[in-house]
Design an enzyme around this catalytic site. Structure first.
Site, PDB file in Angstrom:
ATOM      1  N   HIS A 238      23.228  27.048  48.900  1.00 43.72           N
ATOM      2  CA  HIS A 238      21.930  27.741  48.878  1.00 43.72           C
ATOM      3  C   HIS A 238      22.140  29.212  49.247  1.00 43.72           C
ATOM      4  O   HIS A 238      22.941  29.515  50.116  1.00 43.72           O
ATOM      5  CB  HIS A 238      21.012  27.063  49.911  1.00 43.72           C
ATOM      6  CG  HIS A 238      19.594  27.524  49.869  1.00 43.72           C
ATOM      7  ND1 HIS A 238      19.168  28.697  50.446  1.00 43.72           N
ATOM      8  CD2 HIS A 238      18.504  26.962  49.309  1.00 43.72           C
ATOM      9  CE1 HIS A 238      17.868  28.821  50.244  1.00 43.72           C
ATOM     10  NE2 HIS A 238      17.435  27.792  49.561  1.00 43.72           N
ATOM     11  N   CYS A 276      18.100  29.343  44.004  1.00 44.56           N
ATOM     12  CA  CYS A 276      16.789  29.460  44.654  1.00 44.56           C
ATOM     13  C   CYS A 276      16.186  30.811  44.291  1.00 44.56           C
ATOM     14  O   CYS A 276      16.600  31.846  44.825  1.00 44.56           O
ATOM     15  CB  CYS A 276      16.925  29.311  46.167  1.00 44.56           C
ATOM     16  SG  CYS A 276      15.375  29.607  47.038  1.00 44.56           S
ATOM     17  N   HIS A 303      15.673  25.596  43.088  1.00 41.97           N
ATOM     18  CA  HIS A 303      14.440  25.763  43.867  1.00 41.97           C
ATOM     19  C   HIS A 303      13.599  26.800  43.154  1.00 41.97           C
ATOM     20  O   HIS A 303      14.037  27.950  43.034  1.00 41.97           O
ATOM     21  CB  HIS A 303      14.739  26.338  45.257  1.00 41.97           C
ATOM     22  CG  HIS A 303      15.405  25.383  46.193  1.00 41.97           C
ATOM     23  ND1 HIS A 303      15.765  25.748  47.475  1.00 41.97           N
ATOM     24  CD2 HIS A 303      15.758  24.087  46.056  1.00 41.97           C
ATOM     25  CE1 HIS A 303      16.322  24.705  48.081  1.00 41.97           C
ATOM     26  NE2 HIS A 303      16.331  23.696  47.249  1.00 41.97           N
ATOM     27  N   ASP A 361       9.654  24.915  45.394  1.00 36.61           N
ATOM     28  CA  ASP A 361      10.029  25.295  46.753  1.00 36.61           C
ATOM     29  C   ASP A 361       8.835  25.969  47.415  1.00 36.61           C
ATOM     30  O   ASP A 361       8.183  26.825  46.817  1.00 36.61           O
ATOM     31  CB  ASP A 361      11.226  26.244  46.697  1.00 36.61           C
ATOM     32  CG  ASP A 361      11.866  26.423  48.060  1.00 36.61           C
ATOM     33  OD1 ASP A 361      11.682  25.543  48.922  1.00 36.61           O
ATOM     34  OD2 ASP A 361      12.558  27.429  48.256  1.00 36.61           O
ATOM     35  N   HIS A 362       8.576  25.580  48.601  1.00 31.11           N
ATOM     36  CA  HIS A 362       7.448  26.097  49.388  1.00 31.11           C
ATOM     37  C   HIS A 362       6.166  26.033  48.554  1.00 31.11           C
ATOM     38  O   HIS A 362       6.149  25.521  47.439  1.00 31.11           O
ATOM     39  CB  HIS A 362       7.690  27.533  49.858  1.00 31.11           C
ATOM     40  CG  HIS A 362       8.878  27.650  50.771  1.00 31.11           C
ATOM     41  ND1 HIS A 362       9.209  28.806  51.416  1.00 31.11           N
ATOM     42  CD2 HIS A 362       9.807  26.740  51.144  1.00 31.11           C
ATOM     43  CE1 HIS A 362      10.302  28.617  52.134  1.00 31.11           C
ATOM     44  NE2 HIS A 362      10.674  27.374  51.990  1.00 31.11           N
ATOM     45  N   TYR A 378       5.855  23.843  53.561  1.00 32.03           N
ATOM     46  CA  TYR A 378       5.919  22.577  52.815  1.00 32.03           C
ATOM     47  C   TYR A 378       4.593  21.824  52.773  1.00 32.03           C
ATOM     48  O   TYR A 378       4.537  20.633  53.048  1.00 32.03           O
ATOM     49  CB  TYR A 378       7.056  21.706  53.366  1.00 32.03           C
ATOM     50  CG  TYR A 378       8.398  22.290  53.004  1.00 32.03           C
ATOM     51  CD1 TYR A 378       9.012  21.936  51.812  1.00 32.03           C
ATOM     52  CD2 TYR A 378       9.006  23.237  53.806  1.00 32.03           C
ATOM     53  CE1 TYR A 378      10.222  22.509  51.434  1.00 32.03           C
ATOM     54  CE2 TYR A 378      10.216  23.823  53.441  1.00 32.03           C
ATOM     55  CZ  TYR A 378      10.808  23.449  52.261  1.00 32.03           C
ATOM     56  OH  TYR A 378      12.002  24.018  51.875  1.00 32.03           O
TER      57      TYR A 378
HETATM   58  C1  DNO Z   1      13.733  26.694  53.198  1.00 39.31           C
HETATM   59  C2  DNO Z   1      14.842  26.019  52.497  1.00 39.31           C
HETATM   60  C3  DNO Z   1      16.120  26.087  53.292  1.00 39.31           C
HETATM   61  C4  DNO Z   1      17.192  25.287  52.616  1.00 39.31           C
HETATM   62  C5  DNO Z   1      18.513  25.322  53.284  1.00 39.31           C
HETATM   63  C6  DNO Z   1      19.563  24.673  52.421  1.00 39.31           C
HETATM   64  O1  DNO Z   1      12.651  26.303  53.073  1.00 39.31           O
HETATM   65  O2  DNO Z   1      14.990  26.456  51.207  1.00 39.31           O
HETATM   66  O3  DNO Z   1      15.876  25.544  54.554  1.00 39.31           O
HETATM   67  O4  DNO Z   1      16.822  23.953  52.596  1.00 39.31           O
HETATM   68  O5  DNO Z   1      18.888  26.621  53.566  1.00 39.31           O
HETATM   69  O6  DNO Z   1      20.706  24.487  53.161  1.00 39.31           O
END
Ligand code: DNO
Length: 398
Positions: A238, A276, A303, A361-362, A378
């Site tokens: 990531h 991401c 992501h 993501d989020h 989340y």
């Molecule tokens: C945040 C996430 C990170 C991710 C880690 C992966 O919301 O994208 O916490 O899970 O960095 O290791």
């Protein structure tokens, strides 16, 4: 793309039956309760699989598809302490995961911090909330709350002056909230992190140049990738979130060039990227379509999230707010088209991993999210809205 959903386990206020209603077909999860550096046993992995697949004794139709994250310990990142033992445990966990059928494994290589925001409930004009990173607030924390030695020299004098004035306005209560927001992104975040704990963690990396941390990452990959290859595992790193240095800590995966260097050094399909857009997209230079064109064959997990740069910046460091999934600075439609084209290429060449797992993501906190407790970033409704919008673009791109 395979539509997945991050689930934090039985303590997650969003249940597996809630997830079924979002339309996601796979789960991303981790054994957050196992301390970093320890082995994930078959028993614990199978237990989590059961919690996902048979939540109340009935099949949910969902499977655990991606591990996020199998954490890399600070010992391995800094190469100080029980490095050999932790590497051995990492390989053992990989082997146990593969035996249970889990082969896409996300991790990150950010020292001390995971993600960092200064405001977890930034009000939006429509009444919902977003997460935000304000550079001036972060400098207030770094220079005047944490009082990190030498911090003021990391920024321009002008922005430090602005931060000093804001520090005076914030007062004790404001500084406590700011600290709690920043500490929320620390691994295993809980209220137990004191400022002294943070200071102590920073010491292990004092004076560590970016190149040294990158070589530690390459060493780590050289140690675990042969095992991953043997097991058919796809590791995916990531990016740094946000993609610039914080608290004087080195950063190694902030740009496409960083990925090219690391993936080139350990050139194996078992060593790949978690793409991401929310993290990489904060940087003005980020070009998602070019990234996918050059490194798409090494993307094992995606992501999809958007950010909008707004407010004070200092050189390559920006303030930003998490945007709607299809809004913000990243052209999400072009990004998804490029990812879908990458999947097509995989299909044509007969690659087994032609369906790339993605997760929304989020998300903004919307409607009932505003009263439901949960992990910052989340929320149920906000993520479901994001997934629904992204799903439309995916369909339109295929
Ligand atoms: C945040 C996430 C990170 C991710 C880690 C992966 O919301 O994208 O916490 O899970 O960095 O290791």
């Amino acid at each position: 793309m395979k539509q997945t959903w991050r689930w934090f386990g039985p303590t997650d206020p969003v249940s597996i039956s809630d997830v079924r209603q979002t339309g996601a077909s796979g789960i991303v999860s981790a054994l957050h309760h196992v301390p970093n550096g320890q082995v994930w046993t078959h028993g614990e992995i199978r237990k989590r699989q059961r919690e996902i697949e048979m939540p109340d004794g009935d099949p949910s139709g969902l499977t655990w598809d991606v591990v996020e994250s199998l954490p890399v310990s600070e010992a391995i990142k800094s190469q100080k302490g029980p490095v050999k033992e932790h590497l051995e445990a990492y390989r053992q966990s990989l082997s146990n995961l593969a035996e249970c059928g889990l082969r896409t494994i996300c991790y990150n290589f950010m020292p001390v911090l995971d993600w960092t925001r200064t405001d977890l409930r930034h009000p939006l004009p429509h009444g919902g909330h977003a997460m935000r990173f304000d550079l001036v607030d972060f400098i207030v924390f770094d220079c005047f709350v944490l009082e990190r030695p030498g911090a003021v020299h990391d920024y321009s004098a002008e922005i430090v002056g602005t931060a000093q004035a804001r520090f005076a306005e914030l007062g004790d209560k404001g500084c406590r909230t700011l600290t709690a927001n920043i500490v929320a992104g620390l691994p295993g975040a809980n209220n137990a992190w004191s400022l002294d704990d943070v200071r102590e963690c920073l010491v292990a990396y004092r004076g560590t140049p970016h190149e040294a941390l990158r070589s530690n990452l390459i060493d780590f990959l050289s140690e675990v990738v042969p095992t991953a290859e043997r097991l058919g595992i796809r590791l995916c790193c990531h990016p740094d979130d946000p993609p610039f240095p914080l608290l004087g800590l080195p950063r190694v995966l902030s740009t496409e060039q960083d990925y090219a260097a690391v993936l080139g050094a350990v050139d194996s399909p078992s060593s790949g990227a978690t793409f991401c857009t929310g993290s990489l997209g904060v940087a003005e230079e980020f070009d998602p379509v070019a990234f996918i064109a050059r490194l798409g064959h090494r993307i094992h997990f995606v992501h999809l999230r958007n950010t909008a740069r707004s407010g004070p910046r200092d050189g390559q460091r920006y303030s930003f707010t998490e945007a709607e999934h299809l809004g913000g600075d990243t052209d999400m439609v072009a990004t998804i088209r490029a990812l879908v084209a990458q999947e097509d290429r995989r299909r044509e060449t007969g690659r087994a991993d032609c369906e790339i797992p993605m997760r929304p993501d989020h998300g903004h906190a919307l409607l009932s999210d505003l009263v439901r407790p949960g992990q910052p970033g989340y929320p149920l409704i906000g993520r479901m809205r994001g997934l629904a919008e992204l799903r439309g673009v995916m369909l339109g791109s295929s």
